[in-house]
Motif scaffolding. Structure first.
Motif, PDB file in Angstrom:
ATOM      1  N   LEU A  47       0.835  -1.215   0.000  1.00  0.00           N
ATOM      2  CA  LEU A  47       0.000   0.000   0.000  1.00  0.00           C
ATOM      3  C   LEU A  47       0.869   1.264   0.000  1.00  0.00           C
ATOM      4  O   LEU A  47       0.563   2.240  -0.695  1.00  0.00           O
ATOM      5  N   LEU A  48       1.952   1.209   0.755  1.00  0.00           N
ATOM      6  CA  LEU A  48       2.842   2.374   0.809  1.00  0.00           C
ATOM      7  C   LEU A  48       3.440   2.649  -0.579  1.00  0.00           C
ATOM      8  O   LEU A  48       3.447   3.784  -1.058  1.00  0.00           O
ATOM      9  N   ALA A  49       3.904   1.570  -1.221  1.00  0.00           N
ATOM     10  CA  ALA A  49       4.496   1.718  -2.560  1.00  0.00           C
ATOM     11  C   ALA A  49       3.464   2.297  -3.532  1.00  0.00           C
ATOM     12  O   ALA A  49       3.781   3.166  -4.352  1.00  0.00           O
ATOM     13  N   GLU A  50       2.233   1.821  -3.395  1.00  0.00           N
ATOM     14  CA  GLU A  50       1.175   2.309  -4.278  1.00  0.00           C
ATOM     15  C   GLU A  50       0.940   3.804  -4.066  1.00  0.00           C
ATOM     16  O   GLU A  50       0.860   4.572  -5.015  1.00  0.00           O
ATOM     17  N   ARG A  51       0.880   4.192  -2.808  1.00  0.00           N
ATOM     18  CA  ARG A  51       0.627   5.613  -2.522  1.00  0.00           C
ATOM     19  C   ARG A  51       1.765   6.491  -3.011  1.00  0.00           C
ATOM     20  O   ARG A  51       1.546   7.620  -3.435  1.00  0.00           O
ATOM     21  N   LEU A  52       2.992   5.988  -2.904  1.00  0.00           N
ATOM     22  CA  LEU A  52       4.148   6.799  -3.291  1.00  0.00           C
ATOM     23  C   LEU A  52       4.465   6.687  -4.782  1.00  0.00           C
ATOM     24  O   LEU A  52       5.264   7.445  -5.307  1.00  0.00           O
ATOM     25  N   GLY A  53       3.860   5.704  -5.449  1.00  0.00           N
ATOM     26  CA  GLY A  53       4.202   5.452  -6.850  1.00  0.00           C
ATOM     27  C   GLY A  53       5.588   4.821  -6.959  1.00  0.00           C
ATOM     28  O   GLY A  53       6.316   5.043  -7.918  1.00  0.00           O
ATOM     29  N   TYR A  54       5.961   4.053  -5.937  1.00  0.00           N
ATOM     30  CA  TYR A  54       7.278   3.409  -5.888  1.00  0.00           C
ATOM     31  C   TYR A  54       7.180   1.947  -6.337  1.00  0.00           C
ATOM     32  O   TYR A  54       6.098   1.345  -6.341  1.00  0.00           O
ATOM     33  N   LEU A  55       8.345   1.394  -6.612  1.00  0.00           N
ATOM     34  CA  LEU A  55       8.450  -0.029  -6.876  1.00  0.00           C
ATOM     35  C   LEU A  55       8.255  -0.777  -5.549  1.00  0.00           C
ATOM     36  O   LEU A  55       8.721  -0.297  -4.516  1.00  0.00           O
ATOM     37  N   TYR A  56       7.595  -1.915  -5.590  1.00  0.00           N
ATOM     38  CA  TYR A  56       7.400  -2.708  -4.377  1.00  0.00           C
ATOM     39  C   TYR A  56       8.050  -4.070  -4.569  1.00  0.00           C
ATOM     40  O   TYR A  56       7.774  -4.747  -5.557  1.00  0.00           O
ATOM     41  N   LEU A  57       8.911  -4.453  -3.656  1.00  0.00           N
ATOM     42  CA  LEU A  57       9.491  -5.791  -3.743  1.00  0.00           C
ATOM     43  C   LEU A  57       9.362  -6.514  -2.416  1.00  0.00           C
ATOM     44  O   LEU A  57       9.923  -6.100  -1.403  1.00  0.00           O
ATOM     45  N   ASP A  58       8.614  -7.629  -2.450  1.00  0.00           N
ATOM     46  CA  ASP A  58       8.471  -8.508  -1.291  1.00  0.00           C
ATOM     47  C   ASP A  58       9.543  -9.579  -1.424  1.00  0.00           C
ATOM     48  O   ASP A  58       9.392 -10.535  -2.188  1.00  0.00           O
ATOM     49  N   THR A  59      10.640  -9.434  -0.692  1.00  0.00           N
ATOM     50  CA  THR A  59      11.761 -10.363  -0.865  1.00  0.00           C
ATOM     51  C   THR A  59      11.430 -11.763  -0.351  1.00  0.00           C
ATOM     52  O   THR A  59      12.058 -12.732  -0.755  1.00  0.00           O
ATOM     53  N   GLY A  60      10.426 -11.860   0.526  1.00  0.00           N
ATOM     54  CA  GLY A  60      10.008 -13.182   1.005  1.00  0.00           C
ATOM     55  C   GLY A  60       9.551 -14.047  -0.166  1.00  0.00           C
ATOM     56  O   GLY A  60       9.753 -15.266  -0.171  1.00  0.00           O
ATOM     57  N   ALA A  61       8.946 -13.402  -1.192  1.00  0.00           N
ATOM     58  CA  ALA A  61       8.474 -14.160  -2.361  1.00  0.00           C
ATOM     59  C   ALA A  61       9.653 -14.800  -3.086  1.00  0.00           C
ATOM     60  O   ALA A  61       9.515 -15.874  -3.689  1.00  0.00           O
ATOM     61  N   MET A  62      10.831 -14.157  -3.015  1.00  0.00           N
ATOM     62  CA  MET A  62      11.997 -14.724  -3.695  1.00  0.00           C
ATOM     63  C   MET A  62      12.470 -15.989  -2.968  1.00  0.00           C
ATOM     64  O   MET A  62      12.805 -16.999  -3.591  1.00  0.00           O
ATOM     65  N   TYR A  63      12.495 -15.931  -1.618  1.00  0.00           N
ATOM     66  CA  TYR A  63      12.885 -17.129  -0.861  1.00  0.00           C
ATOM     67  C   TYR A  63      11.842 -18.238  -1.037  1.00  0.00           C
ATOM     68  O   TYR A  63      12.170 -19.424  -1.109  1.00  0.00           O
ATOM     69  N   ARG A  64      10.604 -17.825  -1.116  1.00  0.00           N
ATOM     70  CA  ARG A  64       9.534 -18.810  -1.329  1.00  0.00           C
ATOM     71  C   ARG A  64       9.651 -19.446  -2.715  1.00  0.00           C
ATOM     72  O   ARG A  64       9.409 -20.645  -2.882  1.00  0.00           O
ATOM     73  N   ALA A  65      10.011 -18.637  -3.709  1.00  0.00           N
ATOM     74  CA  ALA A  65      10.123 -19.163  -5.072  1.00  0.00           C
ATOM     75  C   ALA A  65      11.239 -20.217  -5.149  1.00  0.00           C
ATOM     76  O   ALA A  65      11.072 -21.263  -5.786  1.00  0.00           O
TER      77      ALA A  65
END
Ligand code: DC
Length: 260
Positions: A47-65
């Motif tokens: 949500l923060l990234a969306e409000r700021l118009g920033y890139l969002y990266l959930d690094t947990g998804a990388m470990y999960r992948a």
């Protein structure tokens, strides 16, 4: 080689249409959000990234992948060498979602769409183990640093403020009691119509906390200069307000310095 081609192409800009005028911030801050499992990092970070118009990266998804790929290949997740070697050759793609089913992003691993599979409780039980391996962490950390170097990013994980981007402009550590976090995870699963057992989730959360915070490499902990936010009694909106105020403070400070 491990690739995130859609990041370099800039297509995973969550809420790219969002304007920065809402919070009046500069486009280039790096924001690190760390915290234990189910502390609200992903929701808040997205949500923060969306409000700021920033890139969002959930690094947990990388470990999960990486964990998903090991299980899918029939690799014993306790075989550090085999898992590490596989991680080096994996192509993980994290993109803006094309489907509207509640996902924050879509993940593919070597072309296979795995977004929801990454959330399976069976995978939860293995991912802490895989994320202990220094070789796996090295491969993923390099990728994360490359993405962070572009700026204007909200990155969430366990070691973002301590290891991945120790010079981040803002470091937040989100915390909550194991019971509140287990309850959130339980409700998430129920909402998606999946099987959920609160006691089991609670014991998984406690177990993952222990592994994540006791490992030798990049253990889960708040950076010394992180701002710790206890989310036990705060709504998502309240946590966002706290963080946005901090972002505004940083921006106002740098504008003042630039002006005077
Ligand atoms: O945030 P999550 O539950 O999706 O993270 C999955 C696992 O990945 C978690 O057990 C710890 C690990 N992880 C990590 O070690 N470092 C990160 N930066 C992100 C996640």
């Amino acid at each position: 080689m491990f690739l995130l081609p859609n990041y370099s192409a800039g297509s995973h800009v969550t809420g790219s249409e969002a304007t920065t005028s809402e919070v009046g911030v500069s486009q280039s801050l790096t924001i690190a959000i760390d915290g234990p499992a189910a502390s609200g990092k992903s929701t808040i970070g997205g949500l923060l990234a969306e409000r700021l118009g920033y890139l969002y990266l959930d690094t947990g998804a990388m470990y999960r992948a990486v964990t998903w790929a090991a299980l899918d290949d029939g690799i014993d997740v306790e075989d550090e060498q085999a898992v590490t070697q596989m991680a080096r050759g994996l192509v993980i793609n994290i993109e803006t979602p094309m489907v509207d089913d509640g996902r924050q992003y879509s993940v593919s691993v070597d072309g296979a769409q795995v977004t929801w599979q990454l959330k399976y409780p069976q995978l939860d039980r293995c991912v802490s183990l895989v994320s202990v391996y220094p070789g796996v962490r090295h491969v993923l950390t390099e990728q994360q640093r490359r993405i962070a170097s572009q700026g204007a990013v909200v990155m969430v994980g366990r070691d973002i403020g301590t290891v991945v981007i120790p010079d981040a402009d803002l470091k937040i550590y989100l915390d909550a009691s194991p019971e509140v976090r287990a309850r959130r995870r339980y409700l998430e699963l129920v909402e998606r119509g999946e099987e959920a057992d609160y006691e089991r989730i609670l014991s998984d959360v406690v177990g993952r906390d222990r592994i994540d915070s006791q490992r030798d490499v990049a253990p889960l902990k708040a950076a010394l200069d992180a701002i710790v936010v206890d989310t036990d009694k705060l709504s998502i909106g309240e946590v966002l307000d706290v963080i946005e105020e901090l972002v505004e403070g940083i921006t106002a400070g740098s504008e003042e310095r630039a002006g005077g």
